[in-house]
Design a protein around this motif. Structure first.
Motif, PDB file in Angstrom:
ATOM      1  N   LYS A   1       0.847  -1.191   0.000  1.00  0.00           N
ATOM      2  CA  LYS A   1       0.000   0.000   0.000  1.00  0.00           C
ATOM      3  C   LYS A   1       0.887   1.247   0.000  1.00  0.00           C
ATOM      4  O   LYS A   1       0.640   2.197  -0.727  1.00  0.00           O
ATOM      5  CB  LYS A   1      -0.903  -0.017   1.221  1.00  0.00           C
ATOM      6  N   ALA A   2       1.908   1.188   0.818  1.00  0.00           N
ATOM      7  CA  ALA A   2       2.824   2.329   0.884  1.00  0.00           C
ATOM      8  C   ALA A   2       3.486   2.549  -0.470  1.00  0.00           C
ATOM      9  O   ALA A   2       3.629   3.694  -0.913  1.00  0.00           O
ATOM     10  CB  ALA A   2       3.868   2.079   1.953  1.00  0.00           C
ATOM     11  N   ALA A   3       3.843   1.454  -1.121  1.00  0.00           N
ATOM     12  CA  ALA A   3       4.493   1.586  -2.427  1.00  0.00           C
ATOM     13  C   ALA A   3       3.526   2.204  -3.423  1.00  0.00           C
ATOM     14  O   ALA A   3       3.894   3.042  -4.243  1.00  0.00           O
ATOM     15  CB  ALA A   3       4.957   0.224  -2.914  1.00  0.00           C
ATOM     16  N   ASN A   4       2.248   1.825  -3.306  1.00  0.00           N
ATOM     17  CA  ASN A   4       1.223   2.386  -4.188  1.00  0.00           C
ATOM     18  C   ASN A   4       1.102   3.892  -4.008  1.00  0.00           C
ATOM     19  O   ASN A   4       0.880   4.639  -4.949  1.00  0.00           O
ATOM     20  CB  ASN A   4      -0.144   1.776  -3.844  1.00  0.00           C
ATOM     21  N   LEU A   5       1.239   4.298  -2.756  1.00  0.00           N
ATOM     22  CA  LEU A   5       1.020   5.708  -2.444  1.00  0.00           C
ATOM     23  C   LEU A   5       2.268   6.563  -2.619  1.00  0.00           C
ATOM     24  O   LEU A   5       2.209   7.775  -2.542  1.00  0.00           O
ATOM     25  CB  LEU A   5       0.544   5.837  -0.999  1.00  0.00           C
ATOM     26  N   PHE A   6       3.357   5.904  -2.838  1.00  0.00           N
ATOM     27  CA  PHE A   6       4.631   6.609  -2.808  1.00  0.00           C
ATOM     28  C   PHE A   6       4.649   7.797  -3.771  1.00  0.00           C
ATOM     29  O   PHE A   6       5.067   8.895  -3.424  1.00  0.00           O
ATOM     30  CB  PHE A   6       5.765   5.640  -3.162  1.00  0.00           C
ATOM     31  N   GLU A   7       4.112   7.537  -4.920  1.00  0.00           N
ATOM     32  CA  GLU A   7       4.181   8.573  -5.925  1.00  0.00           C
ATOM     33  C   GLU A   7       3.441   9.826  -5.504  1.00  0.00           C
ATOM     34  O   GLU A   7       3.864  10.943  -5.761  1.00  0.00           O
ATOM     35  CB  GLU A   7       3.613   8.063  -7.232  1.00  0.00           C
ATOM     36  N   GLU A   8       2.331   9.610  -4.792  1.00  0.00           N
ATOM     37  CA  GLU A   8       1.518  10.744  -4.378  1.00  0.00           C
ATOM     38  C   GLU A   8       2.151  11.507  -3.221  1.00  0.00           C
ATOM     39  O   GLU A   8       2.120  12.712  -3.158  1.00  0.00           O
ATOM     40  CB  GLU A   8       0.142  10.252  -3.919  1.00  0.00           C
ATOM     41  N   MET A   9       2.710  10.773  -2.349  1.00  0.00           N
ATOM     42  CA  MET A   9       3.079  11.396  -1.092  1.00  0.00           C
ATOM     43  C   MET A   9       4.577  11.486  -0.830  1.00  0.00           C
ATOM     44  O   MET A   9       4.978  12.027   0.191  1.00  0.00           O
ATOM     45  CB  MET A   9       2.409  10.632   0.049  1.00  0.00           C
ATOM     46  N   GLY A  10       5.350  10.908  -1.681  1.00  0.00           N
ATOM     47  CA  GLY A  10       6.798  10.951  -1.502  1.00  0.00           C
ATOM     48  C   GLY A  10       7.203  10.357  -0.178  1.00  0.00           C
ATOM     49  O   GLY A  10       6.680   9.323   0.220  1.00  0.00           O
ATOM     50  N   GLU A  11       8.078  11.048   0.511  1.00  0.00           N
ATOM     51  CA  GLU A  11       8.636  10.498   1.753  1.00  0.00           C
ATOM     52  C   GLU A  11       7.568  10.260   2.822  1.00  0.00           C
ATOM     53  O   GLU A  11       7.748   9.494   3.739  1.00  0.00           O
ATOM     54  CB  GLU A  11       9.724  11.427   2.311  1.00  0.00           C
ATOM     55  N   GLU A  12       6.409  10.969   2.658  1.00  0.00           N
ATOM     56  CA  GLU A  12       5.318  10.796   3.624  1.00  0.00           C
ATOM     57  C   GLU A  12       4.897   9.342   3.761  1.00  0.00           C
ATOM     58  O   GLU A  12       4.353   8.925   4.768  1.00  0.00           O
ATOM     59  CB  GLU A  12       4.093  11.596   3.144  1.00  0.00           C
ATOM     60  N   THR A  13       5.147   8.590   2.700  1.00  0.00           N
ATOM     61  CA  THR A  13       4.723   7.190   2.683  1.00  0.00           C
ATOM     62  C   THR A  13       5.231   6.445   3.895  1.00  0.00           C
ATOM     63  O   THR A  13       4.618   5.500   4.369  1.00  0.00           O
ATOM     64  CB  THR A  13       5.295   6.490   1.424  1.00  0.00           C
ATOM     65  N   GLU A  14       6.365   6.866   4.369  1.00  0.00           N
ATOM     66  CA  GLU A  14       6.992   6.226   5.521  1.00  0.00           C
ATOM     67  C   GLU A  14       5.990   6.047   6.661  1.00  0.00           C
ATOM     68  O   GLU A  14       6.041   5.107   7.416  1.00  0.00           O
ATOM     69  CB  GLU A  14       8.182   7.089   5.960  1.00  0.00           C
ATOM     70  N   ARG A  15       5.019   7.015   6.702  1.00  0.00           N
ATOM     71  CA  ARG A  15       4.007   6.940   7.752  1.00  0.00           C
ATOM     72  C   ARG A  15       3.153   5.675   7.613  1.00  0.00           C
ATOM     73  O   ARG A  15       2.589   5.184   8.559  1.00  0.00           O
ATOM     74  CB  ARG A  15       3.061   8.143   7.676  1.00  0.00           C
ATOM     75  N   TYR A  16       2.991   5.224   6.359  1.00  0.00           N
ATOM     76  CA  TYR A  16       2.067   4.110   6.135  1.00  0.00           C
ATOM     77  C   TYR A  16       2.726   2.753   6.277  1.00  0.00           C
ATOM     78  O   TYR A  16       2.053   1.768   6.481  1.00  0.00           O
ATOM     79  CB  TYR A  16       1.408   4.255   4.749  1.00  0.00           C
ATOM     80  N   ALA A  17       3.982   2.710   6.086  1.00  0.00           N
ATOM     81  CA  ALA A  17       4.679   1.438   6.336  1.00  0.00           C
ATOM     82  C   ALA A  17       6.010   1.749   6.988  1.00  0.00           C
ATOM     83  O   ALA A  17       7.065   1.527   6.423  1.00  0.00           O
ATOM     84  CB  ALA A  17       4.882   0.675   5.049  1.00  0.00           C
ATOM     85  N   PRO A  18       5.950   2.309   8.184  1.00  0.00           N
ATOM     86  CA  PRO A  18       7.205   2.694   8.817  1.00  0.00           C
ATOM     87  C   PRO A  18       8.021   1.457   9.173  1.00  0.00           C
ATOM     88  O   PRO A  18       7.461   0.407   9.465  1.00  0.00           O
ATOM     89  CB  PRO A  18       6.747   3.412  10.084  1.00  0.00           C
TER      90      PRO A  18
END
Ligand SMILES: Nc1ncnc2c1ncn2[C@@H]1O[C@H](COP(=O)(O)OP(=O)(O)OP(=O)(O)O)[C@@H](O)[C@H]1O
Length: 766
Positions: free
Chosen positions: A240-257
């Motif tokens: 899921k984090a990988a899916n969102l990476f493009e949208e959120m950049g480094e923020e993704t870390e929050r979703y799969a820390p």
């Protein structure tokens, strides 16, 4: 920048590149919201009747939310879309052909349609194949990347080469819809199909997000039944984090820390914790999830160092875990991030000395059953926890046996047992543990154990006695009610050795079975025991778990089992628990876990006891002397052996007088032994008689058929005794009215006793 940071950076860069290629479809924030609101698995039916598992797992309410549905993961991307095995394809083709022929015979222009269909199909499959090959290549690259990041063996092609696996053999795993990387891992391990406990638990825990109480016999694959759901969740979050990476950049870390403790697995022994760790590591090998054991016997400092690497999964024993937790170890203190709390072999955990520590660990868990507001409030205090990890923690409790009261679910619903209530009442059951750990009322209860001794065809009873009297009652039961096969259970090997030694001295032929025996010796003992119609097996409860014994008539619990034990009886029989004051709490706990209110007191004919005690006293004396002798011999041999190995010349420094004394002592001891043995032999060569039995009765007319039979048996035995030694043969003959099967005796005069009353009477009496 530390080594670890460097690795993380490389990893995110690569993930970034990877996600650009793979997940360009997720583009706007609406999509993001949609993903956020997705249930765990939207395809799972809300209707209990549609769920193939609802029969065993109970209510089918879908819980949790926010995780990527498995439908959104394209399995083809990972190159492991397991094809149907040929036989299934053949059957399908056969069915299609039959349908076609049927339609043909009905008339109609089917042929053209079918051909077009086939054509479409083959075009589609070509396209798919092309896509798959491309994706396969990507996966292979991805795996290489992940492996390098994890510092693992980089030769992935060699390690998980597709060529080695005949994928169709693993078709049975498809129904569990595991993450493709997990699928790949189980295939690689050669596990052709999920075991029944895995089949039942994985849908409930991994796709429905349920808490689970799972019971199945030893070796049934319970570790993966909880391990795969844990890994599945971690992988889903990552995707899921990988899916969102493009949208959120480094923020993704929050979703799969990374670096948070996500699963805490507790096992009762070091060996088991290490075994679970190895097992999980084998599956997690290629997916960059760290699994660390925390057990006693290894330097605490070393384990603290391991924890600094922030493993996602920790497997430990209660003692060492609590030691580190209570000393404020940082990683273990991050319990808000925990998504899984697992108790493995819970039945053993509630019994052994670790219980206090386990209780303390459970008390440290943030409660997941409290109101959502409170929960989010407490989670907000922990800034590192993402909205995904804040989803309810799942509690998974596994055991070789489980005995839940009929109203367990209701109790969970009512919350009748207060979460943090003290267990001072001594009723340490799996139920209580589960409740304390915050198990939710809709937990899936999956019990695949064989019917237990206490719940199956065996009728339960008990004898109250002191610890010292247990030998006498055991001998009494074996002698007076020894028809059919009997198993005597104890929980320690020391007790097993004691009982078998005494019984053998008393002329009772017994076989033994315990966990320290070699597998070959165990099988041999079982075969011998099964061969004998009246065989007696002394076994530790752990070793005898799950055995299926035909013709088992009597089970004696010399020591109470760790839990409601599971040995099957295929005939009707009787179980007799010898309850000493030490056992009362455990007995009450067992009664409770069986929801049993009454037990029957096993009827005893006390007139046999003087004779039983006389024989036993002689046997104990003999046992003591022989033990002492063999111990001295063993010590002497040990000393000589070691002296030899260092080429030491051993000399006897005893004075002449001392030597004479020693010799005298030895002679006296062997003379005493001989005398005792003779005395005992005389006693056991006669049938066990009740004190009230009159020899004159024999001369009268009242010889019952049973008595007659016994006398004939006795005569036969005497003949065979003359050929060999009396000892070592099972020559138990009883003369009296009570030589009946234990079950028959129990049914005819067993007195019903309320468990509660029993517990309290004993508590006061001793
Ligand atoms: N699906 C499977 N197919 C074949 N073998 C399996 C499968 N799952 C697990 N195993 C293997 O079965 C063995 C027993 O598994 P596991 O240790 O999980 O059993 P268990 O029920 O936890 O037993 P115990 O009570 O001894 O811990 C292990 O060697 C494991 O590798």
């Amino acid at each position: 920048m530390g080594e670890e940071e460097a690795t993380t950076a490389t990893f995110s860069e690569r993930r970034h590149r990877k996600s650009k290629r793979k997940f360009s479809k997720v583009r706007d924030s609406e999509q993001l919201d949609r993903l956020e609101s997705l249930p765990w698995n939207s395809s799972i039916s809300q209707d209990e009747h549609d769920d193939p598992f609802s029969m065993i797992v109970g209510s089918n309410e879908v819980e949790g939310g926010g995780f990527l549905s498995l439908e959104e993961i394209d399995e083809a991307e990972y190159g492991l879309d397991i094809p149907e095995p040929e036989y299934i394809q053949r059957n399908k083709k056969l069915k299609e052909d039959t349908d076609l022929n049927n339609k043909k015979s009905d008339g109609g222009d089917v042929k053209v349609e079918t051909v077009t269909d086939e054509g479409n199909k083959s075009n589609e499959s070509k396209k798919k194949k092309k896509k798959k090959t491309k994706k396969k290549k990507e996966v292979s690259e991805n795996l290489k990347v992940e492996q390098t990041d994890a510092g693992l063996d980089t030769n992935v092609e060699n390690d998980i080469g597709e060529g080695e696996i005949d994928e169709t053999e693993f078709y049975a795993w498809n129904e569990l819809r595991l993450h493709p990387l997990l699928l790949k891992a189980v295939c690689k391990l050669g596990f052709k199909e999920p075991t029944p406990i895995q089949k039942a638990c994985i849908p409930a825990a991994a796709h429905q997000g349920k808490d689970v109480i799972g019971a199945a016999e030893t070796g049934s694959g319970k570790t993966l039944a909880f391990g795969l759901p844990i890994l599945q969740r971690l992988l889903e979050e990552r995707d899921k984090a990988a899916n969102l990476f493009e949208e959120m950049g480094e923020e993704t870390e929050r979703y799969a820390p990374t670096g948070l403790l996500r699963a805490l697995i507790i096992a009762p022994t070091r060996e088991l914790a290490l075994q679970v760790t190895d097992h999980l590591k084998a599956v997690a090998k290629h997916i960059n999830v760290r699994v660390t054991p925390i057990v006693g016997g290894i330097l605490a400092e070393k384990q603290e160092r391991l924890l600094k690497a922030k493993p996602e999964i920790v497997v430990g024993t209660p003692g060492r875990l609590w030691e580190l937790m209570s000393s404020g170890e940082k990683h273990l203190a991050e319990l808000h991030s925990l998504s899984f709390f697992v108790l493995d072999e819970a039945d053993r955990m509630v019994q052994n000395g670790h219980f206090k520590e386990l209780q303390s660990i459970i008390d440290m868990l943030p409660m997941s059953n409290i109101s959502p507001e409170d929960n989010s409030q407490s989670a907000q205090n922990c800034v590192t926890v993402s909205s995904y990890q804040r989803k309810k923690r799942q509690t998974l409790v596994f055991s070789a046996t489980v005995a839940l009261s009929a109203d367990f679910r209701k109790k969970l619903k009512r919350g009748s047992v207060k979460q943090k209530q003290s267990l001072a009442d001594g009723l340490n059951s799996i139920e209580t543990l589960s409740e304390r750990a915050g198990m939710r009322p809709n937990a899936a209860i999956i019990d695949l154990t064989n019917p237990s001794i206490l719940a199956a065809k065996l009728e339960e009873s008990f004898i109250e006695c002191t610890e010292d009297d247990k030998d006498a009652y055991l001998y009494y039961i074996l002698t007076v009610h020894g028809q059919g096969r009997t198993i005597v259970f104890c929980t320690s090997i020391a007790a097993l050795r004691h009982i078998s030694s005494i019984l053998r001295i008393l002329g009772v032929n017994v076989w033994t079975l315990h966990a320290q025996m070699q597998q070959r010796a165990r099988l041999k003992a079982m075969d011998r025991f099964r061969e004998k119609e009246n065989g007696i097996l002394i076994a530790t409860d752990v070793a005898a778990r799950g055995l299926d014994i035909a013709g088992l008539k009597t089970v004696v619990h010399y020591q109470l089992p760790h839990s409601a034990e599971a040995t099957r009886a295929s005939a009707e029989g009787c179980s007799i628990a010898l309850i000493s004051p030490k056992d009362t709490a455990k007995f009450a706990s067992l009664c409770k876990s069986f929801s049993k209110e009454n037990f029957r007191r096993f009827p005893l004919e006390n007139s046999y006891m003087p004779e039983v005690l006389k024989r036993l006293s002689l046997a104990r004396q003999i046992d003591k002397i022989t033990r002492k002798d063999s111990q001295e011999k063993a010590e002497k041999t040990w000393f000589d052996r070691n002296a030899d190995s260092v080429e030491l010349v051993t000399e006897t420094y005893d004075s002449e007088e001392e030597q004479v004394n020693k010799h005298k002592q030895m002679k006296a001891s062997s003379g005493k032994l001989k005398k005792l043995q003779q005395e005992l032999n005389t006693l056991i060569s006669r049938p066990l008689q009740s004190k009230s039995f009159s020899h004159r009765y024999l001369a009268g007319a009242g010889v019952t058929p049973l008595l007659q039979q016994q006398l004939q048996q006795l005569a036969r035995q005497k003949v065979s005794d003359q050929k060999g030694s009396v000892l070592g043969k099972k020559g138990l003959v009883v003369i009296g009215q009570d030589c009946v099967e234990a079950l028959q005796a129990l049914r005819s005069s067993g007195e019903e006793v309320e468990c509660f009353t029993f517990y309290h009477i004993l508590a006061i009496a001793y």
